[in-house]
Design a protein around this motif. Sequence first.
Motif, PDB file in Angstrom:
ATOM      1  N   THR A   1       0.875  -1.173   0.000  1.00 47.84           N
ATOM      2  CA  THR A   1       0.000   0.000   0.000  1.00 47.84           C
ATOM      3  C   THR A   1       0.904   1.211   0.000  1.00 47.84           C
ATOM      4  OG1 THR A   1      -1.699  -1.175   1.250  1.00 47.84           O
ATOM      5  CG2 THR A   1      -1.798   1.239   1.253  1.00 47.84           C
ATOM      6  N   PHE A   2       0.660   2.134  -0.930  1.00 49.15           N
ATOM      7  CA  PHE A   2       1.614   3.206  -1.187  1.00 49.15           C
ATOM      8  C   PHE A   2       1.150   4.500  -0.538  1.00 49.15           C
ATOM      9  CE2 PHE A   2       3.262  -0.023  -3.624  1.00 49.15           C
ATOM     10  CZ  PHE A   2       2.358  -0.476  -4.570  1.00 49.15           C
ATOM     11  N   ALA A   3       1.662   4.731   0.678  1.00 49.93           N
ATOM     12  CA  ALA A   3       1.157   5.817   1.511  1.00 49.93           C
ATOM     13  C   ALA A   3       1.786   7.164   1.182  1.00 49.93           C
ATOM     14  CB  ALA A   3       1.379   5.486   2.979  1.00 49.93           C
ATOM     15  N   LEU A   4       2.984   7.147   0.619  1.00 50.83           N
ATOM     16  CA  LEU A   4       3.681   8.387   0.298  1.00 50.83           C
ATOM     17  C   LEU A   4       4.456   8.150  -0.984  1.00 50.83           C
ATOM     18  CD1 LEU A   4       4.689  11.276   1.180  1.00 50.83           C
ATOM     19  CD2 LEU A   4       6.633  10.078   2.217  1.00 50.83           C
ATOM     20  N   TRP A   5       4.422   9.136  -1.893  1.00 46.90           N
ATOM     21  CA  TRP A   5       5.076   8.998  -3.184  1.00 46.90           C
ATOM     22  C   TRP A   5       6.090  10.126  -3.376  1.00 46.90           C
ATOM     23  CZ3 TRP A   5       2.832   5.739  -7.328  1.00 46.90           C
ATOM     24  CH2 TRP A   5       1.732   4.986  -6.893  1.00 46.90           C
ATOM     25  N   GLY A   6       7.151   9.811  -4.106  1.00 48.18           N
ATOM     26  CA  GLY A   6       8.056  10.859  -4.547  1.00 48.18           C
ATOM     27  C   GLY A   6       7.476  11.575  -5.756  1.00 48.18           C
TER      28      GLY A   6
ATOM     29  N   LYS B   1      -1.830   9.911  -4.910  1.00 49.53           N
ATOM     30  CA  LYS B   1      -2.026  10.129  -3.482  1.00 49.53           C
ATOM     31  C   LYS B   1      -2.979   9.055  -2.968  1.00 49.53           C
ATOM     32  CE  LYS B   1      -4.519  13.443  -0.533  1.00 49.53           C
ATOM     33  NZ  LYS B   1      -5.283  14.709  -0.550  1.00 49.53           N
ATOM     34  N   LEU B   2      -2.630   8.434  -1.856  1.00 48.92           N
ATOM     35  CA  LEU B   2      -3.484   7.404  -1.267  1.00 48.92           C
ATOM     36  C   LEU B   2      -4.717   8.035  -0.638  1.00 48.92           C
ATOM     37  CD1 LEU B   2      -3.922   4.408  -0.380  1.00 48.92           C
ATOM     38  CD2 LEU B   2      -2.610   4.982   1.691  1.00 48.92           C
ATOM     39  N   LEU B   3      -5.897   7.533  -0.994  1.00 45.90           N
ATOM     40  CA  LEU B   3      -7.147   8.023  -0.427  1.00 45.90           C
ATOM     41  C   LEU B   3      -7.731   7.032   0.585  1.00 45.90           C
ATOM     42  CD1 LEU B   3      -9.023   9.192  -3.664  1.00 45.90           C
ATOM     43  CD2 LEU B   3      -7.736  10.628  -2.057  1.00 45.90           C
ATOM     44  N   ILE B   4      -7.870   5.791   0.146  1.00 45.92           N
ATOM     45  CA  ILE B   4      -8.556   4.751   0.901  1.00 45.92           C
ATOM     46  C   ILE B   4      -7.689   3.496   0.882  1.00 45.92           C
ATOM     47  CG2 ILE B   4     -10.604   3.267   1.010  1.00 45.92           C
ATOM     48  CD1 ILE B   4     -11.478   6.074   1.421  1.00 45.92           C
ATOM     49  N   TYR B   5      -7.577   2.812   2.031  1.00 45.53           N
ATOM     50  CA  TYR B   5      -6.869   1.541   2.059  1.00 45.53           C
ATOM     51  C   TYR B   5      -7.731   0.477   2.729  1.00 45.53           C
ATOM     52  CZ  TYR B   5      -5.529   3.017   6.807  1.00 45.53           C
ATOM     53  OH  TYR B   5      -5.546   3.452   8.114  1.00 45.53           O
ATOM     54  N   VAL B   6      -7.406  -0.744   2.481  1.00 45.39           N
ATOM     55  CA  VAL B   6      -8.230  -1.905   2.879  1.00 45.39           C
ATOM     56  C   VAL B   6      -9.709  -1.611   2.707  1.00 45.39           C
ATOM     57  CG1 VAL B   6      -6.524  -3.098   4.306  1.00 45.39           C
ATOM     58  CG2 VAL B   6      -7.987  -1.390   5.369  1.00 45.39           C
ATOM     59  N   ALA B   7     -10.038  -1.169   1.517  1.00 46.37           N
ATOM     60  CA  ALA B   7     -11.389  -0.999   0.996  1.00 46.37           C
ATOM     61  C   ALA B   7     -12.160   0.182   1.560  1.00 46.37           C
ATOM     62  CB  ALA B   7     -12.220  -2.281   1.157  1.00 46.37           C
ATOM     63  N   SER B   8     -11.999   0.463   2.873  1.00 47.30           N
ATOM     64  CA  SER B   8     -12.885   1.478   3.453  1.00 47.30           C
ATOM     65  C   SER B   8     -12.217   2.386   4.479  1.00 47.30           C
ATOM     66  CB  SER B   8     -14.091   0.800   4.107  1.00 47.30           C
ATOM     67  OG  SER B   8     -13.674  -0.076   5.132  1.00 47.30           O
ATOM     68  N   SER B   9     -10.933   2.221   4.726  1.00 50.54           N
ATOM     69  CA  SER B   9     -10.249   3.059   5.713  1.00 50.54           C
ATOM     70  C   SER B   9      -9.724   4.324   5.052  1.00 50.54           C
ATOM     71  CB  SER B   9      -9.091   2.299   6.358  1.00 50.54           C
ATOM     72  OG  SER B   9      -9.562   1.226   7.133  1.00 50.54           O
ATOM     73  N   LEU B  10     -10.094   5.463   5.610  1.00 47.88           N
ATOM     74  CA  LEU B  10      -9.705   6.760   5.057  1.00 47.88           C
ATOM     75  C   LEU B  10      -8.290   7.102   5.503  1.00 47.88           C
ATOM     76  CD1 LEU B  10     -11.166   9.046   3.409  1.00 47.88           C
ATOM     77  CD2 LEU B  10     -11.560  10.157   5.613  1.00 47.88           C
ATOM     78  N   GLN B  11      -7.419   7.381   4.543  1.00 52.70           N
ATOM     79  CA  GLN B  11      -6.053   7.773   4.861  1.00 52.70           C
ATOM     80  C   GLN B  11      -6.072   9.111   5.598  1.00 52.70           C
ATOM     81  OE1 GLN B  11      -3.257   6.620   5.239  1.00 52.70           O
ATOM     82  NE2 GLN B  11      -1.573   7.799   4.399  1.00 52.70           N
ATOM     83  N   SER B  12      -5.151   9.269   6.529  1.00 56.94           N
ATOM     84  CA  SER B  12      -5.042  10.501   7.296  1.00 56.94           C
ATOM     85  C   SER B  12      -4.938  11.714   6.380  1.00 56.94           C
ATOM     86  CB  SER B  12      -3.812  10.426   8.198  1.00 56.94           C
ATOM     87  OG  SER B  12      -3.622  11.632   8.891  1.00 56.94           O
TER      88      SER B  12
END
Lengths: 121, 108
Positions: A107-112, B45-56
């Motif tokens: 899961t890619f939380a931060l990107w360059g 940019k990550l929005l949602i992970y494991v289907a329904s968890s909102l990224q900080s």
Amino acid sequence: EVQLVESGGGLVQPGRSLRLSCAASGFTFDDYAMHWVRQAPGKGLEWVSGISWNSGTIGYADSVKGRFTISRDNAKNSLYLQMNSLRPEDTAFYYCAKGLGAAGPPTFALWGQGTLVTVSS
Amino acid sequence: DIQMTQSPSSLSASVGDRITITCRASQSISTYLNWYQQQPGKAPKLLIYVASSLQSGVPSRFSGSGSGTDFTLTISSLQPEDFATYYCQQSYSTPLCSFGQGTRLEIK
């Protein structure tokens, strides 16, 4: 500031090699898995490779397996991608990405910001 | 290999609209599904992970749902900054993974 900065991209001839680097700052680098994701100009995203926090688990996309090697140096807060036998279809923006945790599902939380690799004669 | 298919491929909508994007996996992936937003010329940019968890840090107008093979991303009230391309990504086949082809959200 938490950030990832890629470098090493450029124009290279088919069959040649290139090494990408990613410098991490603002977080504890060896707490996280790291990945390379690429995007051909105007196209979608393709995961390339990932490495766990201690380099114990490494994976590659079939399209690069045997040609690319991922590595990391936790002492230098750096991630690398050694790319050999480059092909025109490897032309893309290459992004360094931080995982959500030390290992586990990518899961890619931060990107360059990405670095462009162009493979052409 | 697990194939991810998004629909629609493109979508036109207006500010204030509620929209839904669908992502379907070629086999069950439990809830190992993430959503990303990519603005033109920017990194995803990550929005949602494991289907329904909102990224900080992601606004609450974004939400995700689903499990197994069918997933949705919903934006409850579109804002001007939401017009972008959205990608789903499965992380079930760790360490491997795959993305959907993307959904381009345009202003009507």
